[in-house]
Design a protein around this motif. Sequence first.
Motif, short mmCIF file in Angstrom:
data_model
loop_
_atom_site.label_atom_id
_atom_site.label_comp_id
_atom_site.label_asym_id
_atom_site.label_seq_id
_atom_site.Cartn_x
_atom_site.Cartn_y
_atom_site.Cartn_z
N VAL A 19 0.82 -1.21 0.00
CA VAL A 19 0.00 0.00 0.00
C VAL A 19 0.85 1.26 0.00
CG1 VAL A 19 -1.97 -1.10 1.11
CG2 VAL A 19 -0.19 -0.08 2.53
N ALA A 20 2.14 1.12 0.29
CA ALA A 20 3.03 2.28 0.32
C ALA A 20 3.73 2.52 -1.02
CB ALA A 20 4.09 2.09 1.41
N LEU A 21 3.58 1.62 -1.98
CA LEU A 21 4.34 1.73 -3.23
C LEU A 21 4.12 3.04 -3.98
CD1 LEU A 21 4.37 -1.86 -4.78
CD2 LEU A 21 6.30 -0.50 -4.01
N PRO A 22 2.89 3.58 -4.08
CA PRO A 22 2.75 4.87 -4.76
C PRO A 22 3.59 5.97 -4.12
CG PRO A 22 0.62 3.80 -4.54
CD PRO A 22 1.59 3.00 -3.72
N GLU A 23 3.61 6.03 -2.79
CA GLU A 23 4.40 7.05 -2.09
C GLU A 23 5.89 6.79 -2.28
OE1 GLU A 23 5.19 8.44 2.50
OE2 GLU A 23 3.12 8.02 1.90
N VAL A 24 6.31 5.53 -2.23
CA VAL A 24 7.72 5.18 -2.44
C VAL A 24 8.16 5.61 -3.83
CG1 VAL A 24 9.39 3.29 -2.58
CG2 VAL A 24 7.60 3.24 -0.83
N GLN A 25 7.35 5.28 -4.83
CA GLN A 25 7.70 5.61 -6.21
C GLN A 25 7.83 7.11 -6.40
OE1 GLN A 25 4.99 4.06 -9.15
NE2 GLN A 25 6.47 4.32 -10.80
N LEU A 26 6.94 7.88 -5.78
CA LEU A 26 6.98 9.34 -5.92
C LEU A 26 8.22 9.93 -5.26
CD1 LEU A 26 5.50 11.91 -6.86
CD2 LEU A 26 4.36 11.95 -4.63
N GLU A 27 8.53 9.48 -4.04
CA GLU A 27 9.65 10.08 -3.29
C GLU A 27 11.01 9.71 -3.87
OE1 GLU A 27 11.60 9.91 1.19
OE2 GLU A 27 9.42 9.83 0.97
N LEU A 28 11.18 8.45 -4.27
CA LEU A 28 12.49 8.00 -4.77
C LEU A 28 12.60 8.04 -6.29
CD1 LEU A 28 13.22 4.92 -2.44
CD2 LEU A 28 13.90 7.31 -2.15
N GLY B 183 17.41 -7.42 10.43
CA GLY B 183 17.22 -6.10 11.02
C GLY B 183 18.12 -5.05 10.37
N ALA B 184 19.38 -5.42 10.12
CA ALA B 184 20.30 -4.48 9.50
C ALA B 184 19.85 -4.10 8.09
CB ALA B 184 21.71 -5.10 9.45
N ALA B 185 19.39 -5.09 7.31
CA ALA B 185 18.89 -4.81 5.96
C ALA B 185 17.64 -3.94 6.00
CB ALA B 185 18.61 -6.13 5.23
N GLY C 244 15.00 1.26 5.12
CA GLY C 244 14.23 2.37 5.65
C GLY C 244 14.93 3.71 5.49
N LEU C 245 16.26 3.69 5.37
CA LEU C 245 17.03 4.92 5.21
C LEU C 245 17.51 5.13 3.78
CD1 LEU C 245 19.22 4.60 8.46
CD2 LEU C 245 17.15 6.00 8.14
N ALA C 246 17.07 4.27 2.85
CA ALA C 246 17.55 4.30 1.47
C ALA C 246 17.28 5.65 0.82
CB ALA C 246 16.89 3.19 0.66
N GLY C 247 18.26 6.12 0.05
CA GLY C 247 18.12 7.40 -0.63
C GLY C 247 17.83 7.26 -2.11
#
Length: 460
Positions: free
Chosen positions: A15-24, A70-72, A77-80
């Motif tokens: 459900v977050a994919l549209p927001e992810v696609q827009l931001e990144l 957890g590390a991945a 979560g911090l990916a640019g």
Amino acid sequence: MTQLVIVLDATIVNVALPEVQLELGLTDSQRQWVITAYVLAFGSLLLLGGRLADSWGRKRSYLVGIIGFGAASAWGGLAGSGTELIAARGIQGAFAALLAPAALSMLTVIFPSGRERGTAFAVFGIVAGSGAAVGLALGGILTEFAGWRWCLLVNLVFTALGIVGAAKFLKESRTSSEGGHDLWGGITVTLGFGSLVYGLTLAEDGWTSTTTLAFLALGLGLLALFVVIEAKTAHPILPLRILRDRTRAGAFFVQAVIGAVYIGSTLFQAYHLQVVLQLSPLVAGFATLPMAVSTMAMASLSTKLFQRFGGRYVMTAGLVIAAAGMLYLAQLTLDGSYWAEVLPGLLLVGVGLSGVVVPLQNVALTGVGWNDAGAASAVVNSLMQLGGSIGLALFTALFIGASGGQNTYEATGVEGYAAVYLGAAAALLAGAVVAAALIRTPGVSAPNASAHETHHVPVG
């Protein structure tokens, strides 16, 4: 808790994919790979992870797996960039392939038979069966109130709990056998599953392309070679005796069907709620919960029925009821309401799946020797992911064909979604036929351990 994290991470970003696609600034191909990278790494490395857990130590494998997971998750979560996010999702899947069989095999050896085994696997099955819906709901909440990055960062909470819990409560165990690690078997099965899953992902854009057919053929060829290697090696990564039992083979098929329906159809369910019914991500996430709630509500009854009648009748009936729920969902209309056209179907699917997921892990692993627990557990989890890949490819083809070539973001009609639900119903009915024909497990109050089961060797 571990199983919940592993299953919900396959759907929590949907459900977050549209927001992810827009931001990144993801391309359409990268958007799809946010999901595919996790499933591809998970499905292709599971058998290797299962055998490693058996020989290296289940507690040790669990701790390495959950720390790496957890590390991945933190990196994702911090990916640019989209490249970073996809790489982090792939590493998540790789560590999940070590974590999942370690957790399930420990459950197998702690509860070898009897009513306690039935109860333990019922709890595990409920979590596995409801995790996809929980992932959609949690993804909607986090996307709405905290941002999409927390769909990955939330895993750090589970990681901390897992590390503390494992260090405090779990005891080390590993196989008593000695020998090689079947390097060539591990390589061929990993590359075979990877090629097959990748080919199925490419098939979403066309089943007849040269690249798609080449990867599918390569995957099947490598898996055939893997079987030959396993038949000849002294210490196979997957002892073929695990696959020869007809009840276990039936359970494995049903697991693949459940994976296809959960991973394949829940993605379209999320779009149905958002595109057709115009619900927000938050509301759409919560709108999927009745399926998980009805599964959990029926768990106690399903456990009692399984203990009394065994897996064959309970699983067959559950698959038929779930198929009826999908058929109900397929009757949707463009101006229909959630309460009339969606909710009753979700409840039916949830009730039916309760009769499947509660006994499924138990049936699939009944009679598995101590030395084979990790490998058998890995097969169960691997088939869930491979089934999901097949389901996603098939349901995408059905959707595009029924909606006139439009994808999930463009389609405004209901024909594509109806086709997906009909496909899911057909898959569940096929599972019911196989369950009725092959599964012969008695109630769990009867002795379950195989006469040839290997005695365990505790370590540490």
